[in-house]
Design an enzyme around this catalytic site. Structure first.
Site, PDB file in Angstrom:
ATOM      1  N   LEU A  18       1.037  -3.042  18.864  1.00  0.00           N
ATOM      2  CA  LEU A  18       0.460  -4.382  18.726  1.00  0.00           C
ATOM      3  C   LEU A  18       0.953  -5.040  17.441  1.00  0.00           C
ATOM      4  CD1 LEU A  18      -1.389  -6.479  19.946  1.00  0.00           C
ATOM      5  CD2 LEU A  18      -3.312  -5.455  18.732  1.00  0.00           C
ATOM      6  N   LYS A  19       1.008  -4.260  16.379  1.00  0.00           N
ATOM      7  CA  LYS A  19       1.505  -4.776  15.100  1.00  0.00           C
ATOM      8  C   LYS A  19       2.928  -5.315  15.264  1.00  0.00           C
ATOM      9  CE  LYS A  19       3.136  -2.942  10.689  1.00  0.00           C
ATOM     10  NZ  LYS A  19       2.310  -3.690   9.738  1.00  0.00           N
ATOM     11  N   ASN A 122     -13.198  -0.247   5.912  1.00  0.00           N
ATOM     12  CA  ASN A 122     -12.021  -0.875   5.333  1.00  0.00           C
ATOM     13  C   ASN A 122     -11.363  -1.841   6.302  1.00  0.00           C
ATOM     14  OD1 ASN A 122     -10.872  -0.904   2.813  1.00  0.00           O
ATOM     15  ND2 ASN A 122     -10.684   1.328   2.805  1.00  0.00           N
ATOM     16  N   ILE A 442      -1.569  -5.503 -15.428  1.00  0.00           N
ATOM     17  CA  ILE A 442      -2.479  -4.561 -14.762  1.00  0.00           C
ATOM     18  C   ILE A 442      -1.766  -3.260 -14.380  1.00  0.00           C
ATOM     19  CG2 ILE A 442      -4.159  -4.336 -12.880  1.00  0.00           C
ATOM     20  CD1 ILE A 442      -4.792  -6.425 -15.133  1.00  0.00           C
ATOM     21  N   GLY A 443      -0.460  -3.248 -14.430  1.00  0.00           N
ATOM     22  CA  GLY A 443       0.223  -1.970 -14.225  1.00  0.00           C
ATOM     23  C   GLY A 443       1.538  -2.057 -13.489  1.00  0.00           C
ATOM     24  N   ASP A 610      -7.811   2.750 -12.853  1.00  0.00           N
ATOM     25  CA  ASP A 610      -8.139   1.648 -11.943  1.00  0.00           C
ATOM     26  C   ASP A 610      -9.276   2.027 -11.005  1.00  0.00           C
ATOM     27  OD1 ASP A 610      -6.078  -0.080 -12.797  1.00  0.00           O
ATOM     28  OD2 ASP A 610      -4.612   1.009 -11.577  1.00  0.00           O
ATOM     29  N   GLU A 616     -16.848  -1.549  -3.340  1.00  0.00           N
ATOM     30  CA  GLU A 616     -16.944  -1.406  -1.889  1.00  0.00           C
ATOM     31  C   GLU A 616     -17.605  -0.093  -1.482  1.00  0.00           C
ATOM     32  OE1 GLU A 616     -12.653  -1.906  -1.196  1.00  0.00           O
ATOM     33  OE2 GLU A 616     -12.704  -0.023  -0.135  1.00  0.00           O
ATOM     34  N   HIS A 652      -9.790  -1.278 -14.375  1.00  0.00           N
ATOM     35  CA  HIS A 652      -9.446  -2.534 -13.707  1.00  0.00           C
ATOM     36  C   HIS A 652     -10.150  -2.591 -12.361  1.00  0.00           C
ATOM     37  CE1 HIS A 652      -7.266  -5.713 -11.737  1.00  0.00           C
ATOM     38  NE2 HIS A 652      -6.928  -4.869 -10.784  1.00  0.00           N
ATOM     39  N   HIS A 705      -1.714 -13.288  -6.265  1.00  0.00           N
ATOM     40  CA  HIS A 705      -1.464 -13.331  -4.820  1.00  0.00           C
ATOM     41  C   HIS A 705      -0.594 -14.503  -4.433  1.00  0.00           C
ATOM     42  CE1 HIS A 705      -5.153 -10.970  -5.348  1.00  0.00           C
ATOM     43  NE2 HIS A 705      -4.623 -10.238  -4.387  1.00  0.00           N
TER      44      HIS A 705
HETATM   45  N1  GLN Z   1      -2.450  -0.537 -11.438  1.00  0.00           N
HETATM   46  C1  GLN Z   1      -2.403  -1.045 -10.105  1.00  0.00           C
HETATM   47  C2  GLN Z   1      -1.296  -2.097 -10.006  1.00  0.00           C
HETATM   48  O1  GLN Z   1      -1.050  -2.754 -10.983  1.00  0.00           O
HETATM   49  C3  GLN Z   1      -3.709  -1.670  -9.715  1.00  0.00           C
HETATM   50  C4  GLN Z   1      -3.717  -2.111  -8.286  1.00  0.00           C
HETATM   51  C5  GLN Z   1      -5.049  -2.611  -7.796  1.00  0.00           C
HETATM   52  O2  GLN Z   1      -5.884  -3.027  -8.556  1.00  0.00           O
HETATM   53  N2  GLN Z   1      -5.266  -2.626  -6.518  1.00  0.00           N
HETATM   54  O3  GLN Z   1      -0.714  -2.271  -8.960  1.00  0.00           O
HETATM   55 ZN    ZN Z   2      -6.340  -5.176  -8.844  1.00  0.00          ZN
END
Ligand code: GLN
Ligand code: ZN
Length: 765
Positions: A18-19, A122, A442-443, A610, A616, A652, A705
């Protein structure tokens, strides 16, 4: 004979057909006819699997082109105005895709509908958009067509539809600021029910005997107005012809049984995997003639069932109800991988412990033979094998590690509190010498096709270890030099060696296994393949130290060590069911603790752990939150509390709904937390009205994003707004999340603007 049945089957196909069909259609590489043909073939295959396993009916309506809630929303004609839907025309498939994705092969693009997590799974559904005065009509024929399709194939079709209260609960709209439980939404019920009635009458005319109406909100804490609405709703729906099976799952319904027992539905399904204790109360509440469906095979996990134990569990109900007892999986099998028989590369012993959707139906068939006492020779053989598998798993030497048990038992003594934050941050500042408004990321940095190819070739064995390591080191050096050049303060190594933030660690830890085809739909055409945690978790060797130490060796600036936290690893895996989840989480936490200490030993001064899945993991009912938060916070601290005062711990999280858990987040006691806020325009700041967050915080200043380059003045303004609620000396400047999905050109421009924003803030200070 006891009836067995199924609440829903995964639709993506064992080979993710399907994907592939959806994505080809969206890309203009395949036409609508071939897409429709794939859907028909998948439905036919899945119905056949269920019928052959002895299910009394096949579910119809569990198939969806994107999401089952979106299917229902479009059937109701509840299409937001921006999609240009005519009031009297049917909703086309492309309109459905535009609602989900913002675009489709035909029609004008428009902002996609919001997507959010389906209860505590999820899986993500498309949020219905509601407004006062909204009208409904039958605007799509697909459900009726699929019923006819199943019937033409010789199946007894049992449609499955979202209940009206659940559909409204999931919906959102500007007029309903009270959130999910806003009583004003109930004003939409009369119009909605009129269409439900039409749907049920049409299904009756098609010869449908039973309709499964899913009301999973019955496991939640419902406001009074919603509880009171139930009786009227079901009085109307039950009068339309088909018998109704009211299906609940993901929890117990005892707290709503007083109203549920009065509903004139013909049958009730309850989840005995999540809430085994509700059985007696539900049984007592059952009316004469009512059917009880017990969800006894776990639809949310991958382990083979203990059929004798379940037999014991349902014995009393079977004796009392006879043919009014039905047996089923706990919930739709949507959340389960499809077919274990494809996993030929999986270790044989481990494979014996598992059961995917196809196998779960077979377990159900065997269970019926047990309950009815009519197992034939083949059944008896299969039962013997099932029993052996359960015994083998319980006794396997691969599950229990004495070292892990001993460590866990002794872990209270190592969970010493760190020094107070004020002392720590002073020591860290003396060591790191960071400016005001320190900048960091963030990484991850862009995961280019070249980097993906490196990992792929290395895995395939076409690229040797030495060449792979050299190439990754070169990438790390590029990323470090880039960060130095644009003037970031706390650097990262960029995570080029990571395929996925959980898989990377799972592959290096004892107790984890991976499937080849264990895909589960996450949303639309997106599938995930969660690792399996089958045994005690232990770290066999350092996992990230070499990469991080190398990165740190290249520069005088601090480079953050980068780990995925225990709760996130737990949350994004299929977790063993033979011990409490919190115990498995503690084992992961201890393994990470070793990694943290090794990083520190190797000269890494800042370590980020992280926890994007921390929120969730919250239980569905508020009353259960405190217990979860307690152990989740404890696990984080177990991972981090062993470091020196002058080693800086970051965490994070990627969401801004902080308000209701902010005290627990503070209790994690990370020195610095970076969080998503830019998309919600610093909505998070509301959380600080009632609670003064004590440690350093980096509210994300731009949305990763989107490929758009953020404006410097916009970021400056965001930080200034944050500085009105939080002490300026506690603030960091960073993006919302990792940059792995971005390209280099926009990453460069965005980070340059971000660093400039921090300079502007410092100069003005
Ligand atoms: N350290 C991860 C990154 O920078 C954090 C990803 C996340 O928060 N989902 O991709
Ligand atoms: Zn993140």
């Amino acid at each position: 004979m006891t009836i067995i049945h199924n609440l829903g089957f995964p639709r993506i196909g064992a080979a993710r057909e399907l994907k592939r069909a959806q994505e080809a259609y969206w890309a203009g590489k395949a036409d609508a006819d071939s897409l429709l043909a794939t859907g028909r073939a998948l439905r036919a295959r899945h119905w056949a699997i269920q019928a052959e396993a002895g299910a009394q009916w096949v579910p119809v309506g569990d198939f969806a082109w994107y999401d089952q809630i979106l299917e229902w929303t479009t059937l109701l004609g509840a299409v937001p105005a921006r999609f240009g839907q005519a009031d009297d025309a049917p909703v086309e498939l492309d309109t459905l895709f535009r609602m989900a994705r913002g675009r489709a092969p035909s029609g004008t693009p428009a902002a996609a509908c919001e997507m959010t997590k389906w209860f505590d799974t999820n899986y993500h559904y498309i949020v219905p958009e509601l407004h006062p005065g909204q009208t409904y009509r039958i605007a799509r024929e697909s459900l009726f067509e699929q019923v006819a399709e199943a019937q033409a194939l010789g199946h007894r079709a049992r449609p499955v539809i979202p209940g009206p209260l659940t559909w409204l609960w999931l919906g959102k709209g500007d007029a309903y600021a009270g959130g999910a439980g806003d009583a004003a939404k109930l004003d939409l019920l009369p119009g909605l029910l009129a269409v439900y009635e039409q749907v049920l009458r049409r299904l009756a005319a098609q010869g449908v005997e039973w309709v499964q109406v899913d009301e999973p909100i019955l496991v939640l804490d419902l406001p009074r107005a919603w509880r009171e609405a139930l009786a009227g709703v079901y009085a109307r729906l039950a009068a339309q012809g088909p018998k109704l099976l009211l299906a609940t799952y993901f929890g117990g319904i005892e707290h709503n049984l007083d109203v549920v027992r009065s509903l004139p539905v013909h049958g009730l399904h309850v989840d005995l995997v999540r809430a085994p204790d509700q059985q007696a109360a539900v049984l007592a509440a059952l009316r004469d003639g009512q059917v009880l469906s017990l969800g006894v095979i776990d639809g949310r996990n991958v382990w083979r069932a203990d059929l004798d134990r379940i037999h014991e569990q349902v014995r009393a109900a079977a004796a009392r109800l006879g043919s009014r007892l039905w047996l089923a999986p706990s919930c739709s099998l949507l959340h389960s991988p499809i077919d274990l028989s494809l996993e030929t590369a999986l270790d044989k012993e481990l494979r014996g412990w598992l059961s995917f959707a196809v196998q779960k139906l077979d377990e159900l068939r065997l269970l019926r033979a047990l309950v009815d006492g009519d197992a034939d020779d083949l059944d008896r053989q299969a039962l013997a094998a099932a029993r052996q598998a359960v015994r083998d798993r319980a006794a396997s030497a691969r599950i229990h590690r004495r070292d892990v048990a001993a460590r866990l038992a002794a872990s209270d003594s190592i969970r010493r509190a760190r020094a107070p934050f004020a002392r720590r941050i002073a020591a860290q500042q003396a060591r790191l010498g960071l400016p005001r408004y320190p900048t960091t990321t963030i990484g991850s940095f862009p995961q280019t096709p070249e980097i993906r190819a490196l990992r792929r070739d290395w895995r395939a064995g076409t690229l040797g270890d030495a060449a792979y390591e050299k190439a990754i080191r070169e990438e790390i050096e590029r990323v470090v030099r880039f960060q130095e050049e644009i003037g970031l303060d706390v650097l990262v190594h960029g995570e080029p060696e990571r395929n996925d933030m959980v898989e990377y660690f799972g592959e290096l830890l004892a107790g984890f296994a991976f499937t080849a085809y264990g895909w589960v739909q996450s949303y639309g055409s997106r599938c995930v393949k969660p690792p399996l945690i089958y045994g005690d978790v232990a770290r066999l060797a350092p996992m990230t130290v070499a990469w991080s130490a190398y990165a740190q060796s290249l520069t005088d600036k601090p480079v953050k060590g980068m780990l995925t936290g225990p709760v996130t690893i737990l949350q994004w895996s299929f977790v063993r069911d033979d011990q409490p989840r919190e115990q498995t989480c503690r084992q992961i936490a201890l393994a990470l603790r070793d990694e943290v200490l090794d990083l520190e030993q190797a000269g890494v001064t800042v370590i980020q752990i992280d926890e994007p899945a921390f929120r969730e993991g919250l239980p569905l009912r508020r009353g259960d939150w405190a217990a979860y938060l307690d152990w989740a916070v404890d696990c984080f601290r177990l991972s981090t509390s062993g470091v020196r005062d002058d080693t800086q711990i970051h965490t994070h999280m990627c969401y801004s709904e902080f308000n209701d858990i902010i005290e627990s987040i503070a209790a994690m006691d990370a020195d610095v937390i970076t969080i998503e806020t830019s998309r919600s325009n610093m909505e998070l700041l509301g959380a600080f009205e009632a609670f003064a967050y004590p440690n350093d915080i980096g509210p994300g200043v731009y949305d990763i994003h989107s490929p758009n380059v953020p404006r410097e003045d916009w970021m400056v303004d965001l930080v200034r707004r944050a500085a009105r609620r939080l002490p300026a000396e506690r603030l960091w400047v960073n993006p919302d999340c990792g940059l792995k999905t971005r390209g280099w050109p926009e990453t460069r421009s965005a980070l340059q603007a971000m660093v400039q924003a921090a300079r502007t803030l410092r100069e003005a200070a």
